[in-house]
Design an enzyme around this catalytic site. Structure first.
Site, PDB file in Angstrom:
ATOM      1  N   HIS A  71       0.840  -1.199   0.000  1.00  0.00           N
ATOM      2  CA  HIS A  71       0.000   0.000   0.000  1.00  0.00           C
ATOM      3  C   HIS A  71       0.875   1.249   0.000  1.00  0.00           C
ATOM      4  O   HIS A  71       2.092   1.179   0.223  1.00  0.00           O
ATOM      5  CB  HIS A  71      -0.931   0.029   1.216  1.00  0.00           C
ATOM      6  CG  HIS A  71      -2.075  -0.929   1.118  1.00  0.00           C
ATOM      7  ND1 HIS A  71      -1.985  -2.244   1.525  1.00  0.00           N
ATOM      8  CD2 HIS A  71      -3.338  -0.777   0.648  1.00  0.00           C
ATOM      9  CE1 HIS A  71      -3.138  -2.855   1.316  1.00  0.00           C
ATOM     10  NE2 HIS A  71      -3.979  -1.986   0.794  1.00  0.00           N
ATOM     11  N   LYS A  95      -0.741   4.887   4.522  1.00  0.00           N
ATOM     12  CA  LYS A  95      -1.635   3.952   5.205  1.00  0.00           C
ATOM     13  C   LYS A  95      -1.174   3.746   6.648  1.00  0.00           C
ATOM     14  O   LYS A  95       0.014   3.520   6.902  1.00  0.00           O
ATOM     15  CB  LYS A  95      -1.691   2.617   4.458  1.00  0.00           C
ATOM     16  CG  LYS A  95      -2.721   1.643   5.029  1.00  0.00           C
ATOM     17  CD  LYS A  95      -2.894   0.431   4.117  1.00  0.00           C
ATOM     18  CE  LYS A  95      -3.869  -0.578   4.708  1.00  0.00           C
ATOM     19  NZ  LYS A  95      -5.216  -0.006   4.902  1.00  0.00           N
TER      20      LYS A  95
END
Length: 257
Positions: free
Chosen positions: A139, A143
């Site tokens: 990600h 995040k």
């Protein structure tokens, strides 16, 4: 359907708002809520005087806001699509409790493709009981939670067919892996929207299952589809699997007719 969008100023909130502007699946934006406020948003749920005309809440905020959001949904008898991840045990328990009063759609990932990946991983793990399993998730560097909610969903789905298995996020130190271990590895860098890879291997073969999100619109699309699914449902906890099952059953009826 009119949507109350909690977390409207965040990355995903803006994506949902765009789809509402284009009337995706008949969705429209009733109003938004976000701590940062804005011209068309309340800064707090406490400021909302009336939910008249609101059909469902979609939440893309932060897990710490969940208790207040659940109280608001229950008090106003509104269905809730909870897209936020990273909930602790106490918050998760509150979600289950609130679902006794209102319908709640709760998923660590709002992608239809991820739902299919989960089923494929579970079926493969069942078919190859001796195989070792590793999960890699990637990600963007913003995040907050690791491992991702989706990686945990994958591990938990595999545990349905392998009750003895357990997740081992961020393996480190000395000692070899155990047969029951599901390794989870998190990568955070750049602007990666989301990639999840499940590697299932034996001494003689390896199967790799992978899903890659190209943009965040797919999660917003899933959230709006979920809203349309739970409006009118009885109180309870719903997820992507239940929505998929409903869609498949509906298509089967239409085909039969």
């Amino acid at each position: 359907m009119n949507i109350l969008l909690n977390g409207i100023s965040g990355f995903m909130g803006r994506e949902v708002a765009k789809l509402c502007e284009s009337s995706y699946r008949g969705a429209s934006l009733a109003f938004g809520v976000d701590p940062s406020g804005g011209a068309d948003a309340y800064s707090s749920l406490d400021q909302v005087a009336s939910t008249s005309g609101v059909d469902c809440i979609i939440d893309f905020s932060h897990h710490s806001a969940t208790p207040a959001l659940l109280d608001f949904a229950v008090e106003n008898r509104l269905p809730l699509v909870l897209c936020t991840t990273g909930h602790n045990d106490e918050e998760t328990e509150l979600i289950y409790e609130a679902a006794k009063s209102v319908p709640i759609f709760y998923s660590g990932n709002m992608s239809l493709g991820i739902a299919l990946l989960i089923e494929l991983a579970k079926n493969t793990a069942a078919a190859l009981p001796e195989a070792e399993i590793e999960i890699i998730e990637k990600h963007h560097d913003r995040k907050l939670d690791a491992p991702s909610g989706t990686a945990l969903m994958l591990a938990n789905a595999i545990r349905e067919v392998r009750p003895e298995a357990y997740a081992n996020p961020g393996r480190s130190g000395q000692g070899k892996r155990t047969p029951e271990e599901i390794g989870i590895h998190s990568i955070r860098m750049g602007n990666i929207v989301g990639e999840h890879e499940v590697i299932i291997g034996t001494a003689s073969q390896t199967i790799t299952l992978k899903h890659e999100a190209h943009n965040r619109a797919l999660f917003a699309e899933g959230a709006i589809a979920a809203a349309g699914y739970i409006i009118g449902k009885i109180p309870g906890l719903y997820d992507m699997k239940s929505m998929l099952s409903s869609e498949i059953a509906r298509d089967a009826v239409i085909t039969a007719e």
